[in-house]
Motif scaffolding. Sequence first.
Motif, short mmCIF file in Angstrom:
data_model
loop_
_atom_site.label_atom_id
_atom_site.label_comp_id
_atom_site.label_asym_id
_atom_site.label_seq_id
_atom_site.Cartn_x
_atom_site.Cartn_y
_atom_site.Cartn_z
N ASP A 75 5.86 4.65 -1.50
CA ASP A 75 5.57 4.61 -0.07
C ASP A 75 4.10 4.81 0.23
O ASP A 75 3.34 5.35 -0.59
N LYS A 101 10.28 3.80 1.99
CA LYS A 101 10.09 4.77 3.09
C LYS A 101 9.13 4.27 4.17
O LYS A 101 8.23 4.98 4.61
N THR A 102 9.37 3.06 4.61
CA THR A 102 8.55 2.52 5.69
C THR A 102 8.87 3.27 6.98
O THR A 102 10.02 3.33 7.40
N HIS A 107 2.30 1.05 8.15
CA HIS A 107 2.60 1.08 6.72
C HIS A 107 2.70 -0.34 6.17
O HIS A 107 2.20 -0.64 5.08
#
Length: 286
Positions: A75, A101-102, A107
């Motif tokens: 991530d 884990k966006t 991101h």
Amino acid sequence: MEHVPRTDISPLIARSWLLVPASKPELFEIAQASDADAIIIDIEDAVAAKDKAQARADTVEWLSTGHRAWVRINDAASEFWSTDCAALKDVEGLEGIMLAKTESASHVDDTADRLPEGTRILALVETARGVLHVERIANAPATFRLAFGTGDFKRDTATGDDPIALAYARSQLVIASRAARLPAPIDGPTLSTDALADGTRLAKEMGMSGKLCLTHTQAAAINAGLAPSPEDVAWAHAFVRAFEESGGKITDGSDLPRLARAQKIQAQARDFGIEAEATALEQLNY
């Protein structure tokens, strides 16, 4: 093991997404020869911190020798993310990136900035923050498709295993995907093979069109569960034929929605190569 060419299923409609630990390169060829529509080499959760450098190197080597796959990277908040992006930037066999884990559109944007223009990014939403911001994530220019990381989401939110506990989050991904004109999202894995049929059926019922899996033995069942059944395809052919034979006559307000559904099923049957069985069933019943 000799390299076996993969079935050409577009990632826009891919059903089974097989996660393969990057720390076990001996599994790469097995995955390549499996029934999975798409392969994701995992250098995030499947690899211990001390093993990431070697796993990353093995992944790059494999993708540089005539093979193709997606790669799940660490991530954007992790210490490994920047190195992952740099290592994969010029790899010829990279199909795209799954971003773990966006939690925000930034991101996705920041990851896209570190990769060649046009690199496809699967945004893996697996936290409360990710679900809260899923609309913006879906609308980030580089987002190709959304995926739901059910395991980490349950850990983050203390949610249980009951499907109703995850219904809201799944619905948010489905709605955000549709509103952003993305393909339907990819559901998380079902760990128990005994529960796989129910898990796949649930994903389809929720409006998802793909599913992650952790073993190649689950791919065929997922593919079958997320494709139209032979009965569905036979109905679609019969409905379209009757509609055309009537000269396109509209009898009530349900005809056009049913026609659209039938045409979609016909397209899926062609894309997934399942027309023959459905045609045989249709002829039997005609």
